[in-house]
Design a protein around this motif. Structure first.
Motif, PDB file in Angstrom:
ATOM      1  N   HIS A  12      -6.110 -46.467   5.871  1.00 54.03           N
ATOM      2  CA  HIS A  12      -7.312 -45.641   5.779  1.00 54.03           C
ATOM      3  C   HIS A  12      -7.023 -44.357   4.980  1.00 54.03           C
ATOM      4  O   HIS A  12      -7.819 -43.953   4.124  1.00 54.03           O
ATOM      5  CB  HIS A  12      -7.844 -45.324   7.183  1.00 54.03           C
ATOM      6  N   ARG A  13      -5.877 -43.728   5.286  1.00 52.22           N
ATOM      7  CA  ARG A  13      -5.490 -42.509   4.561  1.00 52.22           C
ATOM      8  C   ARG A  13      -5.309 -42.800   3.071  1.00 52.22           C
ATOM      9  O   ARG A  13      -5.738 -42.014   2.216  1.00 52.22           O
ATOM     10  CB  ARG A  13      -4.221 -41.917   5.153  1.00 52.22           C
ATOM     11  N   LEU A  14      -4.673 -43.932   2.754  1.00 47.18           N
ATOM     12  CA  LEU A  14      -4.460 -44.302   1.352  1.00 47.18           C
ATOM     13  C   LEU A  14      -5.788 -44.587   0.645  1.00 47.18           C
ATOM     14  O   LEU A  14      -6.001 -44.168  -0.498  1.00 47.18           O
ATOM     15  CB  LEU A  14      -3.532 -45.512   1.248  1.00 47.18           C
ATOM     16  N   ARG A  15      -6.690 -45.268   1.336  1.00 51.08           N
ATOM     17  CA  ARG A  15      -7.985 -45.581   0.712  1.00 51.08           C
ATOM     18  C   ARG A  15      -8.826 -44.316   0.525  1.00 51.08           C
ATOM     19  O   ARG A  15      -9.504 -44.169  -0.496  1.00 51.08           O
ATOM     20  CB  ARG A  15      -8.735 -46.629   1.535  1.00 51.08           C
ATOM     21  N   ASP A  16      -8.783 -43.408   1.483  1.00 56.21           N
ATOM     22  CA  ASP A  16      -9.483 -42.124   1.319  1.00 56.21           C
ATOM     23  C   ASP A  16      -8.897 -41.346   0.142  1.00 56.21           C
ATOM     24  O   ASP A  16      -9.632 -40.758  -0.661  1.00 56.21           O
ATOM     25  CB  ASP A  16      -9.388 -41.282   2.594  1.00 56.21           C
ATOM     26  N   ALA A  17      -7.564 -41.353   0.059  1.00 57.41           N
ATOM     27  CA  ALA A  17      -6.896 -40.661  -1.046  1.00 57.41           C
ATOM     28  C   ALA A  17      -7.282 -41.296  -2.380  1.00 57.41           C
ATOM     29  O   ALA A  17      -7.543 -40.602  -3.373  1.00 57.41           O
ATOM     30  CB  ALA A  17      -5.378 -40.693  -0.858  1.00 57.41           C
ATOM     31  N   MET A  18      -7.330 -42.629  -2.409  1.00 56.31           N
ATOM     32  CA  MET A  18      -7.707 -43.338  -3.633  1.00 56.31           C
ATOM     33  C   MET A  18      -9.143 -42.974  -4.021  1.00 56.31           C
ATOM     34  O   MET A  18      -9.425 -42.701  -5.191  1.00 56.31           O
ATOM     35  CB  MET A  18      -7.570 -44.850  -3.432  1.00 56.31           C
ATOM     36  N   ASP A  19     -10.040 -42.939  -3.067  1.00 52.73           N
ATOM     37  CA  ASP A  19     -11.430 -42.571  -3.343  1.00 52.73           C
ATOM     38  C   ASP A  19     -11.518 -41.161  -3.929  1.00 52.73           C
ATOM     39  O   ASP A  19     -12.265 -40.931  -4.893  1.00 52.73           O
ATOM     40  CB  ASP A  19     -12.282 -42.663  -2.077  1.00 52.73           C
ATOM     41  N   ALA A  47       7.523 -44.887  -0.379  1.00 55.20           N
ATOM     42  CA  ALA A  47       7.975 -46.148   0.222  1.00 55.20           C
ATOM     43  C   ALA A  47       6.882 -46.736   1.111  1.00 55.20           C
ATOM     44  O   ALA A  47       6.623 -47.944   1.081  1.00 55.20           O
ATOM     45  CB  ALA A  47       9.254 -45.922   1.012  1.00 55.20           C
ATOM     46  N   THR A  48       6.234 -45.883   1.917  1.00 57.44           N
ATOM     47  CA  THR A  48       5.147 -46.349   2.778  1.00 57.44           C
ATOM     48  C   THR A  48       3.991 -46.862   1.930  1.00 57.44           C
ATOM     49  O   THR A  48       3.406 -47.914   2.212  1.00 57.44           O
ATOM     50  CB  THR A  48       4.675 -45.217   3.709  1.00 57.44           C
ATOM     51  N   MET A  49       3.665 -46.115   0.883  1.00 57.26           N
ATOM     52  CA  MET A  49       2.567 -46.531   0.011  1.00 57.26           C
ATOM     53  C   MET A  49       2.859 -47.901  -0.602  1.00 57.26           C
ATOM     54  O   MET A  49       1.976 -48.752  -0.659  1.00 57.26           O
ATOM     55  CB  MET A  49       2.353 -45.503  -1.107  1.00 57.26           C
ATOM     56  N   ARG A  51       4.423 -50.317   0.582  1.00 52.72           N
ATOM     57  CA  ARG A  51       4.271 -51.397   1.557  1.00 52.72           C
ATOM     58  C   ARG A  51       2.812 -51.793   1.733  1.00 52.72           C
ATOM     59  O   ARG A  51       2.508 -52.868   2.231  1.00 52.72           O
ATOM     60  CB  ARG A  51       4.873 -50.982   2.916  1.00 52.72           C
ATOM     61  N   ALA A  52       1.884 -50.925   1.298  1.00 53.57           N
ATOM     62  CA  ALA A  52       0.445 -51.190   1.430  1.00 53.57           C
ATOM     63  C   ALA A  52      -0.006 -52.040   0.249  1.00 53.57           C
ATOM     64  O   ALA A  52      -0.676 -51.577  -0.676  1.00 53.57           O
ATOM     65  CB  ALA A  52      -0.326 -49.878   1.503  1.00 53.57           C
ATOM     66  N   LYS A  53       0.332 -53.311   0.277  1.00 51.72           N
ATOM     67  CA  LYS A  53       0.086 -54.220  -0.851  1.00 51.72           C
ATOM     68  C   LYS A  53      -1.403 -54.353  -1.193  1.00 51.72           C
ATOM     69  O   LYS A  53      -1.767 -54.388  -2.362  1.00 51.72           O
ATOM     70  CB  LYS A  53       0.674 -55.609  -0.566  1.00 51.72           C
ATOM     71  N   ALA A  54      -2.258 -54.410  -0.194  1.00 51.75           N
ATOM     72  CA  ALA A  54      -3.698 -54.575  -0.450  1.00 51.75           C
ATOM     73  C   ALA A  54      -4.264 -53.337  -1.147  1.00 51.75           C
ATOM     74  O   ALA A  54      -5.055 -53.444  -2.095  1.00 51.75           O
ATOM     75  CB  ALA A  54      -4.444 -54.843   0.850  1.00 51.75           C
ATOM     76  N   VAL A  55      -3.845 -52.163  -0.700  1.00 52.85           N
ATOM     77  CA  VAL A  55      -4.324 -50.916  -1.318  1.00 52.85           C
ATOM     78  C   VAL A  55      -3.831 -50.849  -2.759  1.00 52.85           C
ATOM     79  O   VAL A  55      -4.597 -50.526  -3.680  1.00 52.85           O
ATOM     80  CB  VAL A  55      -3.860 -49.681  -0.514  1.00 52.85           C
ATOM     81  N   LEU A  56      -2.558 -51.171  -2.979  1.00 54.91           N
ATOM     82  CA  LEU A  56      -2.005 -51.122  -4.333  1.00 54.91           C
ATOM     83  C   LEU A  56      -2.658 -52.158  -5.246  1.00 54.91           C
ATOM     84  O   LEU A  56      -2.856 -51.905  -6.434  1.00 54.91           O
ATOM     85  CB  LEU A  56      -0.496 -51.313  -4.309  1.00 54.91           C
ATOM     86  N   ALA A  57      -3.024 -53.302  -4.698  1.00 51.88           N
ATOM     87  CA  ALA A  57      -3.719 -54.308  -5.501  1.00 51.88           C
ATOM     88  C   ALA A  57      -5.081 -53.774  -5.943  1.00 51.88           C
ATOM     89  O   ALA A  57      -5.474 -53.938  -7.113  1.00 51.88           O
ATOM     90  CB  ALA A  57      -3.873 -55.600  -4.707  1.00 51.88           C
TER      91      ALA A  57
END
Length: 146
Positions: A12-19, A47-49, A51-57
């Motif tokens: 969720h944090r990664l997706r908010d950051a991406m937005d 490193a944590t980021m 591991r978030a394969k779906a977010v990176l895709a």
């Protein structure tokens, strides 16, 4: 941990950051669309980021489709392109005006030369006469109403 490689909170944090980054409204980075800024913006380690394969895709798909320019960078580049076009147009106009100016100066010089030569063929008649004094002496007197 979900099947995405990270916890739901981290995703969720990664997706908010991406937005925020994609919208050009970063809070914790310089706003460039890089994976390092994604991690920094989300407040997670790289490193944590990773591991978030779906977010990176999703990130990679967006960057591949839309490019890695932020909205501000895209506007800047469009403005630069527009200014370059305007500069090219102005340079062409200046070149044309300089060509015309040179041509006009050449014609004026030739006319001046011809005028000087013609005055040389008319001895005594080449003097300049002030028109105001000449008109006053040759003007008939007008009397009465017109």
């Amino acid at each position: 941990m979900s099947d995405t490689g990270v916890s739901a909170k981290t995703e969720h944090r990664l997706r908010d950051a991406m937005d925020r980054l994609l919208a050009g409204k970063p809070q914790h980075s310089d706003g460039r669309l890089t994976k390092n800024n994604l991690a920094l913006e989300a407040g997670v380690s790289p490193a944590t980021m990773f591991r978030a394969k779906a977010v990176l895709a999703d990130w990679d798909a967006h960057i591949e489709t839309h490019g890695s320019l932020t909205p501000g960078e895209a506007r800047r580049d469009a403005d630069i392109d527009d200014l370059r076009r305007q500069l090219g147009t102005a340079k062409r106009e200046i070149t044309e005006l300089n060509r015309r100016l040179t041509a006009a100066a050449t014609v004026i010089a030739a006319l001046h030369h011809d005028n000087t030569a013609l005055r040389g063929h008319l001895p005594g008649q080449g003097a300049v006469v002030a028109l105001d004094g000449h008109r006053a002496s040759t003007r008939p007197e007008v009397t009465g109403p017109r």
